[in-house]
Design a protein around this motif. Structure first.
Motif, short mmCIF file in Angstrom:
data_model
loop_
_atom_site.label_atom_id
_atom_site.label_comp_id
_atom_site.label_asym_id
_atom_site.label_seq_id
_atom_site.Cartn_x
_atom_site.Cartn_y
_atom_site.Cartn_z
N ALA A 68 -2.86 -31.19 -6.09
CA ALA A 68 -1.77 -31.82 -6.85
C ALA A 68 -2.06 -33.28 -7.13
O ALA A 68 -1.80 -33.78 -8.24
CB ALA A 68 -0.45 -31.67 -6.09
N VAL A 69 -2.60 -33.99 -6.15
CA VAL A 69 -2.95 -35.40 -6.34
C VAL A 69 -4.07 -35.54 -7.36
O VAL A 69 -4.03 -36.39 -8.25
CB VAL A 69 -3.33 -36.05 -4.99
CG1 VAL A 69 -3.80 -37.48 -5.19
CG2 VAL A 69 -2.15 -36.01 -4.02
N ALA A 70 -5.08 -34.69 -7.23
CA ALA A 70 -6.21 -34.74 -8.17
C ALA A 70 -5.75 -34.42 -9.59
O ALA A 70 -6.15 -35.10 -10.55
CB ALA A 70 -7.30 -33.76 -7.73
N ASP A 71 -4.90 -33.41 -9.75
CA ASP A 71 -4.39 -33.08 -11.08
C ASP A 71 -3.66 -34.26 -11.70
O ASP A 71 -3.88 -34.60 -12.87
CB ASP A 71 -3.46 -31.87 -11.02
CG ASP A 71 -4.20 -30.57 -10.78
OD1 ASP A 71 -5.44 -30.54 -10.91
OD2 ASP A 71 -3.52 -29.57 -10.44
N ALA A 72 -2.80 -34.92 -10.93
CA ALA A 72 -2.07 -36.08 -11.46
C ALA A 72 -3.03 -37.21 -11.83
O ALA A 72 -2.87 -37.85 -12.87
CB ALA A 72 -1.05 -36.57 -10.43
N PHE A 73 -4.02 -37.45 -10.99
CA PHE A 73 -5.01 -38.50 -11.26
C PHE A 73 -5.78 -38.20 -12.55
O PHE A 73 -5.86 -39.04 -13.44
CB PHE A 73 -5.97 -38.62 -10.07
CG PHE A 73 -7.14 -39.53 -10.31
CD1 PHE A 73 -6.96 -40.89 -10.48
CD2 PHE A 73 -8.44 -39.02 -10.37
CE1 PHE A 73 -8.06 -41.74 -10.70
CE2 PHE A 73 -9.52 -39.85 -10.58
CZ PHE A 73 -9.32 -41.21 -10.75
N PHE A 74 -6.32 -37.01 -12.66
CA PHE A 74 -7.13 -36.66 -13.82
C PHE A 74 -6.30 -36.59 -15.10
O PHE A 74 -6.77 -36.98 -16.17
CB PHE A 74 -7.87 -35.35 -13.60
CG PHE A 74 -8.87 -35.41 -12.47
CD1 PHE A 74 -9.73 -36.49 -12.33
CD2 PHE A 74 -8.96 -34.40 -11.54
CE1 PHE A 74 -10.66 -36.56 -11.29
CE2 PHE A 74 -9.87 -34.45 -10.49
CZ PHE A 74 -10.72 -35.54 -10.37
N GLU A 75 -5.05 -36.12 -15.01
CA GLU A 75 -4.20 -36.07 -16.20
C GLU A 75 -3.83 -37.46 -16.71
O GLU A 75 -3.53 -37.63 -17.87
CB GLU A 75 -2.93 -35.26 -15.90
CG GLU A 75 -3.20 -33.78 -15.78
CD GLU A 75 -1.98 -32.98 -15.33
OE1 GLU A 75 -0.86 -33.54 -15.32
OE2 GLU A 75 -2.15 -31.80 -15.00
N GLY A 76 -3.89 -38.45 -15.83
CA GLY A 76 -3.57 -39.82 -16.22
C GLY A 76 -4.71 -40.53 -16.94
O GLY A 76 -4.51 -41.61 -17.49
N ILE A 77 -5.87 -39.93 -16.96
CA ILE A 77 -7.03 -40.55 -17.63
C ILE A 77 -7.00 -40.14 -19.09
O ILE A 77 -7.02 -38.95 -19.41
CB ILE A 77 -8.35 -40.11 -16.97
CG1 ILE A 77 -8.38 -40.55 -15.51
CG2 ILE A 77 -9.54 -40.67 -17.74
CD1 ILE A 77 -9.54 -39.98 -14.72
N LYS A 78 -6.94 -41.13 -19.96
CA LYS A 78 -6.88 -40.87 -21.40
C LYS A 78 -7.96 -41.64 -22.12
O LYS A 78 -8.27 -42.76 -21.76
CB LYS A 78 -5.51 -41.28 -21.97
CG LYS A 78 -4.33 -40.66 -21.29
CD LYS A 78 -4.24 -39.18 -21.55
CE LYS A 78 -3.01 -38.60 -20.86
NZ LYS A 78 -3.12 -37.25 -20.49
N TRP A 79 -8.53 -41.03 -23.14
CA TRP A 79 -9.47 -41.76 -24.00
C TRP A 79 -8.67 -42.81 -24.77
O TRP A 79 -7.56 -42.55 -25.20
CB TRP A 79 -10.13 -40.81 -24.99
CG TRP A 79 -11.15 -39.88 -24.40
CD1 TRP A 79 -10.96 -38.59 -24.06
CD2 TRP A 79 -12.50 -40.18 -24.07
NE1 TRP A 79 -12.12 -38.06 -23.54
CE2 TRP A 79 -13.09 -39.03 -23.55
CE3 TRP A 79 -13.29 -41.33 -24.18
CZ2 TRP A 79 -14.41 -38.97 -23.13
CZ3 TRP A 79 -14.61 -41.27 -23.77
CH2 TRP A 79 -15.16 -40.11 -23.25
N PRO A 80 -9.22 -44.00 -24.95
CA PRO A 80 -8.50 -45.03 -25.73
C PRO A 80 -8.38 -44.66 -27.20
O PRO A 80 -9.09 -43.87 -27.72
CB PRO A 80 -9.34 -46.28 -25.55
CG PRO A 80 -10.64 -45.84 -25.00
CD PRO A 80 -10.47 -44.46 -24.46
#
Length: 56
Positions: free
Chosen positions: A44-56
């Motif tokens: 769950a923590v990893a999913d939230a972390f990775f989902e927060g990464i966005k290409w500019p």
């Protein structure tokens, strides 16, 4: 990707990682690699972390 291993002091470590790529404006390719390290898997923590990464 999830991989389990051992730190130098013998404690366990889990790496949860993602890779992504996109075409760059100059016709090349941009790559993104993100990794989260923890003593045990934390999906769950990893999913939230990775989902927060966005290409500019």
């Amino acid at each position: 990707m999830v991989a389990q291993g051992q730190q130098a002091d013998g404690r366990s470590v889990t790496a949860q990682a993602v890779w992504t790529a996109r075409t760059a404006g100059d016709g090349g390719t941009e790559l993104l690699h993100a990794v989260m390290y923890a003593e045990r898997p934390q999906p769950a923590v990893a999913d939230a972390f990775f989902e927060g990464i966005k290409w500019p």
